[in-house]
Enzyme design. Structure first.
Site, PDB file in Angstrom:
ATOM      1  N   ILE A  34       0.837  -1.210   0.000  1.00 14.39           N
ATOM      2  CA  ILE A  34       0.000   0.000   0.000  1.00 14.39           C
ATOM      3  C   ILE A  34       0.871   1.259   0.000  1.00 14.39           C
ATOM      4  O   ILE A  34       0.628   2.198  -0.773  1.00 14.39           O
ATOM      5  CB  ILE A  34      -0.952   0.003   1.233  1.00 14.39           C
ATOM      6  CG1 ILE A  34      -1.854  -1.257   1.225  1.00 14.39           C
ATOM      7  CG2 ILE A  34      -1.775   1.278   1.282  1.00 14.39           C
ATOM      8  CD1 ILE A  34      -2.739  -1.424   0.026  1.00 14.39           C
ATOM      9  N   HIS A  74      -9.903 -10.227  -4.639  1.00 19.61           N
ATOM     10  CA  HIS A  74     -11.018 -10.809  -3.878  1.00 19.61           C
ATOM     11  C   HIS A  74     -12.258 -10.792  -4.774  1.00 19.61           C
ATOM     12  O   HIS A  74     -12.385  -9.925  -5.648  1.00 19.61           O
ATOM     13  CB  HIS A  74     -11.371  -9.951  -2.668  1.00 19.61           C
ATOM     14  CG  HIS A  74     -10.252  -9.644  -1.725  1.00 19.61           C
ATOM     15  ND1 HIS A  74      -9.603 -10.595  -0.986  1.00 19.61           N
ATOM     16  CD2 HIS A  74      -9.692  -8.455  -1.372  1.00 19.61           C
ATOM     17  CE1 HIS A  74      -8.689 -10.015  -0.216  1.00 19.61           C
ATOM     18  NE2 HIS A  74      -8.722  -8.710  -0.439  1.00 19.61           N
ATOM     19  N   HIS A 105     -16.063  -8.459   8.323  1.00 19.89           N
ATOM     20  CA  HIS A 105     -16.180  -7.428   7.282  1.00 19.89           C
ATOM     21  C   HIS A 105     -17.436  -6.563   7.446  1.00 19.89           C
ATOM     22  O   HIS A 105     -17.400  -5.353   7.225  1.00 19.89           O
ATOM     23  CB  HIS A 105     -16.145  -8.079   5.898  1.00 19.89           C
ATOM     24  CG  HIS A 105     -14.919  -8.926   5.709  1.00 19.89           C
ATOM     25  ND1 HIS A 105     -14.890 -10.267   6.031  1.00 19.89           N
ATOM     26  CD2 HIS A 105     -13.677  -8.608   5.292  1.00 19.89           C
ATOM     27  CE1 HIS A 105     -13.678 -10.749   5.794  1.00 19.89           C
ATOM     28  NE2 HIS A 105     -12.920  -9.758   5.345  1.00 19.89           N
ATOM     29  N   CYS A 116      -9.494  -3.134   2.108  1.00 21.04           N
ATOM     30  CA  CYS A 116      -9.840  -3.301   0.694  1.00 21.04           C
ATOM     31  C   CYS A 116     -11.249  -3.899   0.513  1.00 21.04           C
ATOM     32  O   CYS A 116     -12.045  -3.386  -0.276  1.00 21.04           O
ATOM     33  CB  CYS A 116      -8.797  -4.178   0.000  1.00 21.04           C
ATOM     34  SG  CYS A 116      -8.374  -5.658   0.936  1.00 21.04           S
ATOM     35  N   ASN A 117     -11.558  -4.969   1.256  1.00 20.45           N
ATOM     36  CA  ASN A 117     -12.893  -5.572   1.123  1.00 20.45           C
ATOM     37  C   ASN A 117     -13.977  -4.599   1.561  1.00 20.45           C
ATOM     38  O   ASN A 117     -15.031  -4.484   0.923  1.00 20.45           O
ATOM     39  CB  ASN A 117     -12.974  -6.853   1.959  1.00 20.45           C
ATOM     40  CG  ASN A 117     -12.321  -8.020   1.256  1.00 20.45           C
ATOM     41  OD1 ASN A 117     -12.664  -8.337   0.115  1.00 20.45           O
ATOM     42  ND2 ASN A 117     -11.375  -8.670   1.911  1.00 20.45           N
ATOM     43  N   ARG A 141      -8.488 -13.421  -1.397  1.00 19.93           N
ATOM     44  CA  ARG A 141      -7.185 -13.914  -1.856  1.00 19.93           C
ATOM     45  C   ARG A 141      -6.349 -14.253  -0.617  1.00 19.93           C
ATOM     46  O   ARG A 141      -6.471 -13.602   0.422  1.00 19.93           O
ATOM     47  CB  ARG A 141      -6.489 -12.878  -2.753  1.00 19.93           C
ATOM     48  CG  ARG A 141      -6.147 -11.544  -2.074  1.00 19.93           C
ATOM     49  CD  ARG A 141      -4.775 -11.575  -1.444  1.00 19.93           C
ATOM     50  NE  ARG A 141      -4.397 -10.352  -0.785  1.00 19.93           N
ATOM     51  CZ  ARG A 141      -4.575 -10.113   0.513  1.00 19.93           C
ATOM     52  NH1 ARG A 141      -5.182 -10.989   1.284  1.00 19.93           N
ATOM     53  NH2 ARG A 141      -4.143  -8.983   1.044  1.00 19.93           N
ATOM     54  N   GLY A 169      -5.914  -2.190   8.445  1.00 16.91           N
ATOM     55  CA  GLY A 169      -5.405  -3.209   9.363  1.00 16.91           C
ATOM     56  C   GLY A 169      -5.357  -2.734  10.803  1.00 16.91           C
ATOM     57  O   GLY A 169      -5.163  -3.518  11.726  1.00 16.91           O
ATOM     58  N   GLN A 228      -7.060  -5.919  -4.308  1.00 21.14           N
ATOM     59  CA  GLN A 228      -6.701  -5.544  -2.930  1.00 21.14           C
ATOM     60  C   GLN A 228      -5.501  -4.623  -2.846  1.00 21.14           C
ATOM     61  O   GLN A 228      -5.390  -3.819  -1.926  1.00 21.14           O
ATOM     62  CB  GLN A 228      -6.472  -6.815  -2.090  1.00 21.14           C
ATOM     63  CG  GLN A 228      -5.148  -7.535  -2.314  1.00 21.14           C
ATOM     64  CD  GLN A 228      -5.112  -8.412  -3.563  1.00 21.14           C
ATOM     65  OE1 GLN A 228      -6.117  -8.569  -4.242  1.00 21.14           O
ATOM     66  NE2 GLN A 228      -3.965  -8.998  -3.858  1.00 21.14           N
TER      67      GLN A 228
HETATM   68  P1  NAD Z   1       3.205  -4.700   3.639  1.00 23.98           P
HETATM   69  O1  NAD Z   1       3.725  -5.750   4.566  1.00 23.98           O
HETATM   70  O2  NAD Z   1       3.236  -4.928   2.181  1.00 23.98           O
HETATM   71  O3  NAD Z   1       3.963  -3.315   3.922  1.00 23.98           O
HETATM   72  C1  NAD Z   1       4.252  -2.846   5.199  1.00 23.98           C
HETATM   73  C2  NAD Z   1       5.579  -2.134   5.155  1.00 23.98           C
HETATM   74  O4  NAD Z   1       5.853  -1.576   6.444  1.00 23.98           O
HETATM   75  C3  NAD Z   1       6.740  -3.074   4.818  1.00 23.98           C
HETATM   76  O5  NAD Z   1       7.563  -2.446   3.870  1.00 23.98           O
HETATM   77  C4  NAD Z   1       7.459  -3.247   6.166  1.00 23.98           C
HETATM   78  O6  NAD Z   1       8.843  -3.468   6.010  1.00 23.98           O
HETATM   79  C5  NAD Z   1       7.191  -1.903   6.815  1.00 23.98           C
HETATM   80  N1  NAD Z   1       7.279  -1.930   8.271  1.00 23.98           N
HETATM   81  C6  NAD Z   1       7.051  -2.959   9.107  1.00 23.98           C
HETATM   82  N2  NAD Z   1       7.218  -2.558  10.385  1.00 23.98           N
HETATM   83  C7  NAD Z   1       7.569  -1.244  10.322  1.00 23.98           C
HETATM   84  C8  NAD Z   1       7.904  -0.297  11.292  1.00 23.98           C
HETATM   85  N3  NAD Z   1       7.892  -0.610  12.601  1.00 23.98           N
HETATM   86  N4  NAD Z   1       8.208   0.972  10.875  1.00 23.98           N
HETATM   87  C9  NAD Z   1       8.198   1.318   9.571  1.00 23.98           C
HETATM   88  N5  NAD Z   1       7.906   0.425   8.592  1.00 23.98           N
HETATM   89  C10 NAD Z   1       7.604  -0.829   8.978  1.00 23.98           C
HETATM   90  O7  NAD Z   1       1.732  -4.377   4.149  1.00 23.98           O
HETATM   91  P2  NAD Z   1       0.542  -3.767   3.292  1.00 23.98           P
HETATM   92  O8  NAD Z   1      -0.151  -4.886   2.604  1.00 23.98           O
HETATM   93  O9  NAD Z   1       1.011  -2.609   2.529  1.00 23.98           O
HETATM   94  O10 NAD Z   1      -0.434  -3.316   4.464  1.00 23.98           O
HETATM   95  C11 NAD Z   1      -0.283  -2.076   5.130  1.00 23.98           C
HETATM   96  C12 NAD Z   1      -1.604  -1.709   5.750  1.00 23.98           C
HETATM   97  O11 NAD Z   1      -2.576  -1.580   4.704  1.00 23.98           O
HETATM   98  C13 NAD Z   1      -2.177  -2.724   6.740  1.00 23.98           C
HETATM   99  O12 NAD Z   1      -2.916  -2.048   7.715  1.00 23.98           O
HETATM  100  C14 NAD Z   1      -3.124  -3.536   5.866  1.00 23.98           C
HETATM  101  O13 NAD Z   1      -4.139  -4.173   6.595  1.00 23.98           O
HETATM  102  C15 NAD Z   1      -3.681  -2.443   4.975  1.00 23.98           C
HETATM  103  N6  NAD Z   1      -4.212  -2.903   3.683  1.00 23.98           N
HETATM  104  C16 NAD Z   1      -3.576  -3.871   2.967  1.00 23.98           C
HETATM  105  C17 NAD Z   1      -4.129  -4.287   1.778  1.00 23.98           C
HETATM  106  C18 NAD Z   1      -3.499  -5.392   0.972  1.00 23.98           C
HETATM  107  O14 NAD Z   1      -4.233  -6.139   0.349  1.00 23.98           O
HETATM  108  N7  NAD Z   1      -2.205  -5.522   0.940  1.00 23.98           N
HETATM  109  C19 NAD Z   1      -5.296  -3.714   1.290  1.00 23.98           C
HETATM  110  C20 NAD Z   1      -5.899  -2.673   2.010  1.00 23.98           C
HETATM  111  C21 NAD Z   1      -5.354  -2.294   3.226  1.00 23.98           C
END
Ligand code: NAD
Length: 342
Positions: free
Chosen positions: A13, A221, A195, A141-142, A169, A111, A302
């Protein structure tokens, strides 16, 4: 006015939101915070994005790999107005006191628990509620997919109840350690799934119940949704309302040959950066109206669906746009949302 923005967490994201910020005339991406000096860090560096490290130890690891860092997290937080937290679920809440200490407006992801922010947010439903707030949580996303559909049909016909089965997914394409590999996992076994409750963080009075399963795919999804409307409609009425709405792509499976998430992503690979589909995709052929009941299939990419909502959330907290219509037109034009896939 140009608002200075930083992105903490540069994963699925974070990297998309950072790039989207660069495309806005009223925002300046001051930098990103990255923990590991990996290929994504090198790409960001080569793209000219200033990189900040969470602490001295991480900064040293970056320097050892030959990737210069502009400073530490605190330095970035000192030079911005808004922080977008895109760290893994639950980590953003731990950063909240630090963001507050720096007097920043905060945008969190789905999240995080709803309590992390003053408002859970979805542009088509409650943009105005987020205006001028200090903290906003862009729902998952959902939930974003469900809310785009529900709020669009609510505006057109009124929605009295929603039942949805969510086929999730298992992992994002880059995630090598997650599964399932060969199973359909009840998510969770006891109904309902979370959800529907998440939708209610934006629409507290809605009668909604959801169930979910996780399947071995990384692409998108899919939701099977049944809505009870406040008036009888035909399927053409529903198609017309969805086609007029922003951020919803109505796809005719028969005409396009697209009958799966794999074919949708293949179409996007041809013409979209990262093959992203930030639009909610609704399959026209599935739209079935019986009196006031409507059933349909929809698909959610997503990795990208929440990106425009993050941009809108930055505008809302910074008072850069006073209405949903205004921010949608700016965000969607800059990101190419609504351009046909073929
Ligand atoms: P991700 O794991 O792809 O990215 C998270 C990033 O944060 C990574 O680069 C990680 O190295 C970094 N990180 C971890 N701990 C850290 C810290 N203490 N300080 C700074 N950086 C740190 O995760 P994502 O999928 O991008 O998800 C991020 C948020 O977005 C979550 O809340 C998730 O629920 C939400 N989200 C994800 C999706 C999806 O499908 N991937 C969709 C919608 C929302």
């Amino acid at each position: 006015m140009v608002v200075r923005v930083g992105v903490n967490g540069y994963g699925t994201i974070g990297k998309r939101v950072a790039h989207a910020i660069q495309l806005q005339d009223d925002m300046d991406l001051v930098g990103i915070v990255k923990r590991t000096p990996d290929y994504a860090a090198l790409q960001a560096y080569k793209a000219g994005i200033p990189i900040y490290a969470p602490g001295e130890e991480e900064a040293k690891a970056f320097e050892e790999r030959g990737i210069p860092v502009k400073g530490l997290l605190d330095d970035l937080l000192d030079s911005i107005d808004v922080v977008v937290d895109a760290t893994p679920g639950g980590v953003g809440a731990k950063y909240k006191p630090i963001y507050e200490k720096h007097g920043l407006k905060q945008v969190y992801q789905g999240g995080e628990k709803p309590g992390v922010a003053e408002v859970s947010f979805s542009t088509l439903c409650n943009y105005e509620e987020a205006l001028g707030k200090n903290s906003v949580r862009v729902v998952s996303c959902n939930t974003t997919g469900l809310l785009r559909l529900i709020c669009t049909l609510d505006k057109a016909f009124g929605v009295s109840s929603v039942r949805a089965v969510i086929v999730r997914r298992a992992a994002d394409p880059k995630e090598v350690k997650r599964g399932p590999v060969n199973a359909i996992v009840l998510n969770p076994p006891r109904l309902p799934s979370h959800h529907g409750e998440d939708v209610k963080t934006v629409l507290p009075r809605l009668d909604i119940v959801t169930a979910a399963v996780v399947v071995p795919t990384t692409l998108m999804h899919v939701h099977a949704v049944t809505l009870r409307l406040r008036q009888p409609v035909t399927s053409s009425d529903v198609v017309e309302a969805l086609e007029k709405a922003p951020r919803i792509m109505v796809v005719n499976a028969e005409a396009t040959g697209i009958k799966s998430t794999a074919e949708l992503m293949e179409a996007a690979r041809e013409i979209r950066r990262r093959s992203d589909i930030p639009e909610l995709v609704v399959f026209e052929d599935s739209i079935t109206a019986r009196g006031s009941e409507v059933m349909l299939f929809q698909a959610v990419h997503q990795e990208s669906i929440v990106v425009p909502e993050n941009i809108d959330a930055i505008r809302a907290v910074s008072l850069l746009a006073s209405s949903a219509e205004e921010t949608i037109s700016l965000t969607d034009a800059s990101l190419g949302i609504g351009q046909p896939l073929w």
